[in-house]
Structure formats: structure tokens, C-alpha cells
Design a protein around this motif. Structure first.
Motif, PDB file in Angstrom:
ATOM      1  N   LEU A 236     -38.600  95.444 -48.560  1.00 42.11           N
ATOM      2  CA  LEU A 236     -39.279  93.872 -47.457  1.00 42.11           C
ATOM      3  C   LEU A 236     -38.398  94.377 -46.235  1.00 42.11           C
ATOM      4  O   LEU A 236     -36.783  94.721 -46.188  1.00 42.11           O
ATOM      5  N   ARG A 237     -38.472  93.944 -45.487  1.00 42.74           N
ATOM      6  CA  ARG A 237     -38.866  92.980 -44.244  1.00 42.74           C
ATOM      7  C   ARG A 237     -37.072  92.734 -43.982  1.00 42.74           C
ATOM      8  O   ARG A 237     -37.642  91.366 -44.779  1.00 42.74           O
ATOM      9  N   ASP A 238     -35.910  92.608 -43.121  1.00 44.42           N
ATOM     10  CA  ASP A 238     -34.633  91.671 -43.690  1.00 44.42           C
ATOM     11  C   ASP A 238     -35.292  90.535 -43.449  1.00 44.42           C
ATOM     12  O   ASP A 238     -36.639  90.416 -42.105  1.00 44.42           O
ATOM     13  N   GLY A 239     -35.545  89.667 -43.801  1.00 47.74           N
ATOM     14  CA  GLY A 239     -35.320  87.891 -43.318  1.00 47.74           C
ATOM     15  C   GLY A 239     -37.040  87.505 -43.633  1.00 47.74           C
ATOM     16  O   GLY A 239     -37.197  86.458 -43.725  1.00 47.74           O
ATOM     17  N   VAL A 240     -37.371  88.668 -44.641  1.00 41.45           N
ATOM     18  CA  VAL A 240     -38.933  87.846 -45.035  1.00 41.45           C
ATOM     19  C   VAL A 240     -38.448  87.454 -46.358  1.00 41.45           C
ATOM     20  O   VAL A 240     -37.616  87.916 -47.158  1.00 41.45           O
ATOM     21  N   ASP A 241     -39.492  86.457 -46.374  1.00 44.40           N
ATOM     22  CA  ASP A 241     -39.447  85.816 -47.417  1.00 44.40           C
ATOM     23  C   ASP A 241     -40.252  85.954 -49.065  1.00 44.40           C
ATOM     24  O   ASP A 241     -40.818  86.476 -48.756  1.00 44.40           O
ATOM     25  N   VAL A 242     -39.960  86.468 -50.424  1.00 47.59           N
ATOM     26  CA  VAL A 242     -40.694  87.159 -51.064  1.00 47.59           C
ATOM     27  C   VAL A 242     -41.527  86.984 -51.648  1.00 47.59           C
ATOM     28  O   VAL A 242     -42.941  87.418 -51.494  1.00 47.59           O
ATOM     29  N   ARG A 243     -41.832  84.884 -51.162  1.00 47.98           N
ATOM     30  CA  ARG A 243     -43.032  84.649 -51.919  1.00 47.98           C
ATOM     31  C   ARG A 243     -44.439  84.604 -50.501  1.00 47.98           C
ATOM     32  O   ARG A 243     -45.218  84.656 -50.621  1.00 47.98           O
ATOM     33  N   GLN A 244     -43.223  84.453 -49.261  1.00 50.50           N
ATOM     34  CA  GLN A 244     -44.249  84.652 -48.246  1.00 50.50           C
ATOM     35  C   GLN A 244     -44.795  86.243 -48.900  1.00 50.50           C
ATOM     36  O   GLN A 244     -45.858  86.445 -48.191  1.00 50.50           O
ATOM     37  N   ALA A 245     -44.126  87.003 -48.830  1.00 52.58           N
ATOM     38  CA  ALA A 245     -44.470  88.814 -48.602  1.00 52.58           C
ATOM     39  C   ALA A 245     -45.903  88.594 -50.069  1.00 52.58           C
ATOM     40  O   ALA A 245     -46.717  89.503 -49.664  1.00 52.58           O
ATOM     41  N   GLN A 246     -45.687  88.384 -51.171  1.00 53.28           N
ATOM     42  CA  GLN A 246     -46.568  88.167 -52.279  1.00 53.28           C
ATOM     43  C   GLN A 246     -47.648  87.523 -51.860  1.00 53.28           C
ATOM     44  O   GLN A 246     -48.699  87.777 -52.240  1.00 53.28           O
ATOM     45  N   SER A 247     -47.675  86.457 -50.874  1.00 55.44           N
ATOM     46  CA  SER A 247     -48.844  86.020 -50.164  1.00 55.44           C
ATOM     47  C   SER A 247     -49.671  86.666 -49.196  1.00 55.44           C
ATOM     48  O   SER A 247     -51.116  87.147 -49.364  1.00 55.44           O
TER      49      SER A 247
END
Lengths: 105, 871
Positions: B296-307
């Protein structure tokens, strides 16, 4: 007459203001100056001295007493002097305030 | 001033004697001066001195207060307690050694178990920043878990995603230099993502992804398979019949991105055609076989990445039929390996017995401490009446406990290392045959987590065995204690009885479980497979090589029979289908497989009725079946199976090869073991006809040589001028040998645990009864003097203990039923095994009886005259 709570430390510091003294002399001096009104409880004098020493207000050292015997003399430190000024000031304020209340209230 | 204060405190602490002398002299000077003053007022010297002392205050209270002013009271007390405790241990060294030994025995097992748990579950992946790594997956609209195909992966790589790094990989099994190994096909992003440099050589570069046969080895494979050859880099090794060039070796700690398996080799994705059977990963048919991991890119939220990922995935699958489209995506963190659900329950279940053994050890020590506290009751009474406060006494007893727990922790660490290395050696020595090639053992080094665990466990046990008895011992009547009268409530303490019951319950539970597993293992071993497995070899070949392999096998010398089966017998679980035997019959679940006509003769399974398949039926996959004896009995109880017709119900998802429609039974075969577990369905099976060409089927051959030699010969024969033909080759006996191995290990572990628990129980009961006898000596003396028989007094002492044993055993048996009930959902055991149950109960009961009767015999030596005169 018993001492007020918390005043023993102040009296000790004041007594030591001019010369270093040993425990016995401190208690005698307080008694003399107060004209036998204030009697220092000898059992609580030494714990108080040791407490003040730990706080760094006084230092202790062995020296020869006036009778030629070794005694432990206490001397006021610079911090102790500051503390004495601070405490006597608040003592003055306090007694003045109490005096006013006693007179006028 | 803190500095000044520190100096004064240090002086008081380290030069206590000189500080004390100073204090002494200062106070003496004061009293002398006062005396002098008093004399001046006209008193006699003696009276003057007396007055001076009175004026100074009672006793030593001023001195004490001066000492308090030093502010080191707590440390001084602890030092005092430590010295006092050490003196006590010096007087009773056996007691101290007994406690340390007991605790370290209990703690050692736990540390060993925790070390293993830590290595497999808790330890983070040995890669760069595992916290930001996730493994991806997606779920289609029918709820099936799906993986990715090459096109999807390429798209993910090139799209503007919230991930800094992506990598794809796929596990496979292959034969390296003729022996089975697990490998991982990886793309060029895999090693950069781990951030781990190789130990020697290099890892594949993007230029290597063109399909050149190159391989990176694990440290373990380099050590064991290539004898740590220093010139391994550049050497060509045989992998699935193809020559691969070794690029490098990874360090010992390298775990890759996968927690559940350890791999021996890593090869580029593009070599999948050489190493795996089936459609090429990168080819046109797009098999969905790729595992994908991302950082995951630094500072990216897991939930955001998931969506974002979900949007991307639904775009990717938009052109597919509705049911095949993505409904959700999964992002599983690679930072932790904490299992969930059923698996977590079984792991906890395995850890519980270890904790129970530690608790049992603690219970024993509590008893020892209680007994000691009891014998020190008078001492404690004296100290209480001299003014010691209860917290002060409890603190002192607690210091004692800690002083015993710390050496125990050290001993138990040594013990744990010994247990682990012994286990590894036992496993290495007993693991049957080829199974060793499939078992990977993680390095079991102790790390900081193990030490923290050890410390916490030691402190908890110290609290348990230190505080409980301390609370009890200091709760007493001073007057009675100083007079030496023993408190009646103290004697028959409920705490002590509870402990005894708990200990007995723990050992009963463990021993019965041990019995259940031993019987399970024995049953497995004795279990007649019903098949002649000694001289049979199973061969799995690549589909593309099947025709060549068959023709070579047909001409090979030393082979007497060749058969095929859709499922490797003894090594896989058979699929099952629903079928009806007649018009009014009930639908029954029937496991099935496809076999060639030679299958039954090859394994020496006789036909009890009817006939075997003909070659014609095998080639045409005719609608005929042979059923096992159990199946025949199940479908047509009492009737004749041959000639009957069996109708298979079509199943909804219509999986490939699933039987459906009506078939005719042409024969009944004797029962054999059906699959890798001997499940409830017993030996029910339906054989469908197939020929050797059946794709995906296992080839079976009966050999005349010794199977191990024949195995090598056949592998060499098949791979000559056809590299990579053999996917897997094993002797059938391996599977038979491996069947009972897990049961044996489980029974060893539970026997060891149960044995230790029993040992604790034995010594615990022995101690308790010994003390009971000692405490009741006076009472027993009175009874004997009044004419009680020896039997009656022994019964008096041992009777209560036996009653408690019965209770403990009953609780233990109930626990066993619960635990084994849950375990039986994971492994095939009978939770209620009367023989194991009875055996366990008898062992525990006899040990309890012995432990109670041995010290109880001492009452026989009680002399009423002597006891009554005592005190």
C-alpha cells in the motif's frame, strides 16, 4: 506550647540564618528566644532536620562543639536561604491576615 | 536538590553502617546535653539522664523517623526481605529446589509450545515493512473466492492504483533432482517487494522473465539437497526434468510473502509451462491461478484502497456473464498470521492443556507454600503481634515467591530448548519415508517475544503461588497463633481442596485424551486397507506425456499390472454424489471414483459377486458400475445388488465428471479403505469404468523389484527423452505408513503432558495428606487412645482425599468429552472411547490412592502416649 503544624521547618531555617548550629543548640535557641513559650519536641526535631537536609535547604557536617565534643552542625544553603525568604514572606502575610480577621471580624 | 538527595540516599543505602553510626552519635550528643542541663537544675545524674530520655520520646521512634526521612525505606525493606527469604531457603534447600523444579517443569513446556506458536503464527514476515503488505482476492456473485488471471494482473500493474508495488506468484509442486519440493512461480516484482537481498548470487531481474530456466533456492534446499555447495550459483539443476540454472540462494530467515508454506525454490512465472501441468499461465486461456500481493502507498487508507480496487475489479469483470462478475474484493493483511474461526479454536484447544499443566504446577507449589506457611504460622503470628502489618508480611512472602520464580524461569528456558531440540530429533527420526520431503520446519529460534512470554508467565505464576498462600497465611488470629493453636479453618482449607480437584481433573483429561489418540493410532495401524499396497507404485504424469508414458510402461520390464484411478487411493478424499437404489428407496450419499479394469486385481481386491469391467466398457465409459460390499448393503439391504440399477440425481452446479442418470451394477467388490480418512461412511464406494487414458488420473503399477528401487527406475525411464513427464511418483506403502503418524505424535504430546500433570498430582496429594497427618496428630492420638482401629484412622485421613479424587476424575472425564468432541471435527477420533476413558480413570485413581495411602500409613506409627504429652 506546641508548635503549629508546619512551622517547625520555618523556625529551624530562621534559627540557622546567622550561624551553623547543632541540633541541641537549635532547640535551645528556639526556647530561649521565645522565652520558653515554644518547646521543640525533641523527638520530631531530628527527623525534620534530616528531611530539610534531603531537600537541600541545609547541609550537615561534623565539627567540635563549644564543650570540645564532636557534634553535627547544620548550615543554611543558598537554596535554604531563598526558601527562608519565601516562607517568612508568606508567614508575614498570613499572620497579618489572621491578625486583621481577629481584630475586625 | 535532586543531586544532593541522590547522594544522601546512596550513602544511606550503600554505607548504611556509617550513616547509622552518625545518627546514633548525633542523638546521643543531644541526650547528653539535655542530661547536663538537667543536672544543672539540681537533679541526680541518674534522674537527669532518665528525664532527658523521656523528653526525647518513647523508644526509637525518632530514630525510625530519621531513617524514613532518607526515603529509601522501600528498597531497604525489599533488601531485608530478600536476605530473609534467602536465609529461609538456606534452611530448607529441598523446599526451594522442589518449588523451582516444579515451576520450571510446568513453565518449560509452555515456553516450548509458545516458541513453536511464535514461529508459525506470531513472528512477522521477514521482509521489508510487512505492515503495508496485503494479499488480494475477489469474490464473484455466486460467492466463490476467485484469484487473478494474467490479463487482470497486467492491467493492475499498469493502472494508477493505490499500491506502490505489486507482485504475482503461484505455488506448485515439482520434483527437484528426483525428490518432491514446493516451489513458487514469481514475477519480477516479487523479490523487490520483499526487499531481502540474496545470501549469494542474485535474484531474477526483469530481463529474466522471458522464460529462461533460472531458479533461486532457499537456504534449506541449498543446505540439505546440495550439501551447501559453494559453487551452486551457475550450476544447472534438474527441475521437473528440465535443466534450470541457479541464480542465487536466499538467506535462512527468508520467508517470502507466504506464511502458510515455506518454499524451496522460486522460478520466473514464464517458466510455468515447464513446471506445471495445465494451460500456460501467460497463455490465451487465462487460468485464474495468480496470487497477487501489493504494498500500500504510504498514507493511503486500507478502506479507500479497497473501494478503489473494487471499482477496478468490477470494470475488469464487466464483460463477463452476470454470475461471474465481482461482488467484493478482499485485502488480507500479511502483517499477522492470526488464524480466524475454526482454526483459531483448534489452536487454542492445543494451547489449553499446556497452560493447564503450568496451573497444575502452580497448584502444587501453592500447596507447598501453604504447608510451609502453616509450619511458619507461629513465626507469622509473632511478627503480627510485634506490629508487622499485613501488607508488609504479604510483601515479604511475595518476595520469597519471586525469588523462586526467577531461577525457575531460567531453568525452564533451558528445558524448553532441550524439549524443542529433542522433538525435532524425534520427528526427524520417526517421520515415515517420503513424508519428510513434504514437511517443512520453520526455524525455532527464541526471540524477544519468547522472553517476554517467559517473564510474564513467571510473574503470573509467582503471583499465583506467592499471593494466594500469603493472603491465607496472614489471615489469622494472633492470640491463637502465638499460643500455637492451629486454626481449624486453616486446616481443611477450601482453596487447598479446590486445587487438588483441579489438578486431578487436569491429569485425568490429558491422560484420557492421550488414550484416545493412542487408540486412534493403533486403529489406523491395524486397519486393514483391504488392498495389496506393498508392491504398488503410484505415478502422476503430465497430460502431454501421458501417451508416451503409457507406451513406455507397457513395454517396461518388471511391471506386472498397470491400472488407473481418477483419485489417488489412500491419499485423497473421494467426491460423493446422491443416488437412489430403487423406485421407493431413499437417496443415499455415495463416494465414487473412476477406475480401469485392472484396478481391482492390481490391489488384490476380489469380486464377491458379478464381474469386472470389460475393456470395451472401460473405453466407452459404459453406464455400468461395481459397488463395494458396504455400498451394496447400504442401498439394497439383504438383497442382491448385481443387476440392480442405480439412479444418480443430477446436482445443481453440475461439476465436471459428476455422475448422473441410471447405471447398472455389474459386480460387488470386497470392502477397502476408501480415502485418506476412514470416515463415517465406512467403506462405501462406487467404481465407474475408465481406461488408462482418463485425463488427470493416477497411474498405478505393480512392480517385481523392491518398490523404492522400482520407483527410481520408472522415473528414469519415463523422463528419458521426455523431460518433466513425471509430476509425482510414490510408493503406495508411504501413504499407509503416513496415516497413523499424526495420531502417534498427538498421543506422545498428550502422554508427556498427562504424565507430567500426573506427577504433579502425585506429589501434590502426597504433600497435602502428609500435612493433614501432621496437623491432626493430636486428634488421631486421642482417637487411637480411645480404641479406634488402624483402618478407621487411615480411612479418616485418606478418605477425604479419595472423595476429592473421584470428583476431580469426574470433572476431568467431562472435560475430555468436550475437548475431544471439538477435536473430532478436525481429526478422526472417537471422542467417547470407553477403553481409553476407563484406562485413564484407573491410572489416575490408582495414583491418587497410592499418593494418599503412603503418607496415611504414618498414622500407624503415632504413639497415643507420646502425642498426648506433646505441647
Amino acid at each position: 506550647m506546641n508548635l503549629l503544624q508546619g512551622t517547625l521547618d520555618l523556625l529551624i531555617l530562621r534559627t540557622l540564618k546567622n550561624d551553623p548550629l547543632h541540633g541541641w543548640a537549635i532547640s535551645e535557641r528556639i526556647q530561649q528566644v521565645s522565652q520558653d513559650v515554644l518547646q521543640v519536641n525533641q523527638g520530631s526535631l531530628y527527623p525534620a532536620l534530616h528531611r530539610l537536609e534531603h531537600k537541600g535547604f541545609i547541609t550537615a557536617g561534623w565539627a567540635t562543639s563549644e564543650l570540645g565534643r564532636r557534634a553535627r552542625f547544620y548550615r543554611l544553603t543558598a537554596t535554604g536561604r531563598k526558601q527562608l525568604d519565601l516562607e517568612s514572606e508568606s508567614w508575614e502575610t498570613m499572620t497579618a491576615a489572621i491578625g486583621k480577621v481577629m481584630k475586625l471580624a | 536538590m535532586p543531586w544532593n538527595d541522590f547522594l544522601l540516599r546512596s550513602r544511606a543505602l550503600f554505607f548504611r553502617k556509617s550513616a547509622e553510626r552518625d545518627l546514633e552519635e548525633e542523638l546521643a550528643f543531644h541526650v547528653d546535653m539535655q542530661t547536663r542541663k538537667n543536672i544543672e537544675t539540681g537533679l541526680t545524674p541518674a534522674e537527669a539522664r532518665r528525664r532527658a530520655r523521656i523528653q526525647f520520646g518513647v523508644g526509637d521512634s525518632a530514630k525510625e523517623e530519621c531513617r524514613d526521612a532518607r526515603g529509601i525505606r522501600f528498597i531497604e525493606d525489599v533488601v531485608q526481605d530478600v536476605r530473609y527469604a534467602l536465609r529461609g531457603f538456606g534452611r530448607a534447600p529441598l523446599f526451594a529446589l522442589g518449588v523451582i523444579g516444579t515451576i520450571s517443569l510446568g513453565l518449560g513446556w509452555n515456553t516450548a509450545a509458545f516458541t513453536i506458536f511464535n514461529a508459525y503464527v506470531l513472528r512477522p514476515l521477514a521482509v521489508h515493512d510487512p505492515g503495508s503488505l496485503y494479499e488480494l482476492g475477489w469474490v464473484d456473485r455466486t460467492g466463490h473466492d476467485r484469484q487473478f488471471n494474467w490479463d487482470q494482473y497486467r492491467n493492475l500493474q499498469s493502472s494508477n492504483s493505490p499500491f506502490v508495488q505489486v507482485s504475482a506468484f503461484m505455488p506448485y509442486s515439482a520434483r527437484m533432482e528426483g525428490r518432491p519440493t514446493r516451489g513458487l512461480l514469481v514475477d519480477a516484482g516479487y523479490f523487490p517487494m520483499t526487499g531481502v537481498p540474496p545470501l549469494i548470487g542474485r535474484t531474477p531481474l526483469p530481463e529474466d522473465s522471458g522464460g529462461q530456466p533460472v531458479v533461486v533456492l532457499s537456504y534449506g534446499a541449498w543446505q540439505t539437497r546440495f550439501a551447501a555447495d559453494p559453487h551452486i550459483v551457475g550450476r544447472r539443476i534438474l527441475l521437473q526434468g528440465h535443466l534450470f540454472e541457479v541464480l542465487g540462494v536466499m538467506p535462512e530467515t527468508f520467508s517470502g510473502l507466504n506464511r502458510h508454506f515455506r518454499f524451496d525454490l522460486w522460478t520466473p512465472l514464464a517458466t510455468s509451462g515447464m513446471l506445471t501441468d495445465g494451460p500456460g499461465l501467460l497463455g490465451p486461456s487465462h487460468p485464474e491461478d495468480l496470487n497477487v500481493a501489493v504494498r500500500l502507498r504510504d498514507g493511503v487508507d486500507v478502506r479507500q484502497a479497497q473501494s478503489e480496487l473494487a471499482t477496478w475489479m468490477s470494470n475488469m469483470t464487466a464483460s463477463l456473464p452476470l454470475k461471474q462478475r465481482a461482488s467484493t474484493v478482499r485485502m488480507a493483511s500479511l502483517a499477522t498470521n492470526m488464524p480466524r474461526g475454526q482454526k483459531l479454536i483448534s489452536i487454542t484447544l492445543i494451547l489449553i492443556p499446556f497452560a493447564a499443566v503450568l496451573l497444575s504446577a502452580c497448584a502444587n507449589v501453592i500447596n507447598m507454600m501453604l504447608a510451609r506457611a502453616l509450619s511458619r504460622q507461629r513465626e507469622i503470628g509473632v511478627r503480627l503481634s510485634l506490629g508487622a502489618t499485613r501488607p508488609r508480611l504479604i510483601r515479604q512472602l511475595f518476595v520469597e515467591a519471586s525469588l523462586l520464580a526467577m531461577p525457575a524461569a531460567i531453568v525452564s528456558y533451558i528445558l524448553a530448548r532441550a524439549v524443542i531440540s529433542l522433538c525435532l530429533r524425534v520427528i526427524a527420526a520417526t517421520l515415515p519415508g517420503n513424508l519428510a520431503d513434504y514437511v517443512r520446519i520453520d526455524p525455532l529460534a527464541a526471540d524477544i517475544r519468547v522472553f517476554v512470554f517467559l517473564l510474564i508467565a513467571a510473574v503470573i505464576s509467582a503471583v499465583l503461588f506467592g499471593l494466594l498462600p500469603a493472603m491465607q497465611a496472614t489471615r489469622m488470629d494472633i492470640v491463637q497463633a502465638t499460643r500455637g493453636e492451629l486454626n481449624a479453618a486453616f486446616r481443611s482449607s477450601r482453596l487447598r481442596n479446590g486445587l487438588m480437584v483441579a489438578q486431578i481433573a487436569v491429569s485425568a483429561t490429558l491422560l484420557i485424551i492421550c488414550g484416545v489418540f493412542i487408540r486412534g493410532a493403533n486403529r489406523m495401524q491395524r486397519l486393514e486397507t483391504g488392498m495389496r499396497t506393498r508392491d504398488v507404485i503410484s505415478i502422476e504424469v503430465q497430460e502431454t506425456s501421458r501417451a508416451r508414458a503409457l507406451s513406455k510402461l507397457a513395454d517396461a520390464p518388471g511391471l506386472s499390472l498397470i491400472a488407473s484411478a481418477a483419485h489417488a487411493p489412500l491419499d485423497s478424499r473421494l467426491p460423493a454424489a446422491m443416488a437412489v437404489g430403487n423406485e421407493h428407496g431413499q437417496s443415499v450419499r455415495l463416494p465414487y471414483t473412476f477406475t480401469s479394469p485392472a484396478y481391482l486385481p492390481l490391489f488384490g481386491v476380489p469380486l464377491l459377486q458379478g464381474r469386472n469391467f470389460t475393456d470395451q466398457e472401460a473405453r466407452s465409459r459404459a453406464a455400468v458400475v461395481i459397488v463395494s460390499q458396504s455400498a451394496a448393503r447400504k442401498i439394497w439391504p439383504g438383497g442382491n445388488a448385481v443387476g440392480q440399477s442405480l439412479r444418480f440425481t443430477p446436482v445443481e452446479d453440475g461439476a465436471l465428471g459428476q455422475p448422473h442418470g441410471a447405471v447398472q451394477v455389474i459386480g460387488v467388490a470386497r470392502d477397502t479403505v476408501v480415502d485418506d480418512v476412514d470416515a463415517d461412511e465406512g467403506r462405501t464406494v462406487v467404481y465407474f469404468p475408465a481406461d488408462l487414458q482418463l485425463s488427470g488420473s493416477v497411474l498405478l503399477a505393480r512392480v517385481q523389484d523392491r518398490p523404492e528401487i522400482a520407483e527410481r527406475k520408472i522415473a528414469a525411464l519415463l523422463e528419458a527423452d521426455d523431460p518433466g513427464a513425471v509430476e509425482r511418483i510414490d510408493t503406495m506403502q508411504t501413504f499407509v505408513d503416513a496415516r497413523d503418524y499424526p495420531y502417534r505424535t498427538m498421543s506422545w504430546v498428550s502422554a508427556a503432558l498427562g504424565g507430567i500433570a500426573l506427577l504433579f498430582t502425585l506429589s501434590g496429594i502426597y504433600g497435602v495428606v502428609t500435612w493433614a497427618v501432621e496437623q491432626r496428630t493430636k486428634e488421631i492420638g486421642v482417637r487411637v487412645a480411645m480404641g479406634a482401629s488402624l483402618c478407621a484412622v487411615v480411612g479418616l485421613v485418606a478418605g477425604e482425599c479419595l472423595r476429592l479424587s473421584t470428583l476431580g476424575i469426574a470433572i476431568g472425564a467431562a472435560f475430555e468429552l468436550i475437548i475431544a468432541g471439538i477435536l473430532s471435527t478436525q481429526v478422526t477420533i472417537k471422542p467417547f472411547d470407553p477403553v481409553a476413558c476407563l484406562g485413564g480413570i484407573l491410572i489416575v485413581l490408582s495414583v491418587c490412592t497410592t499418593a494418599a495411602l503412603l503418607p496415611a500409613r504414618r498414622v500407624a506409627s503415632i504413639n497415643p502416649n507420646a502425642t498426648l504429652r506433646y505441647d
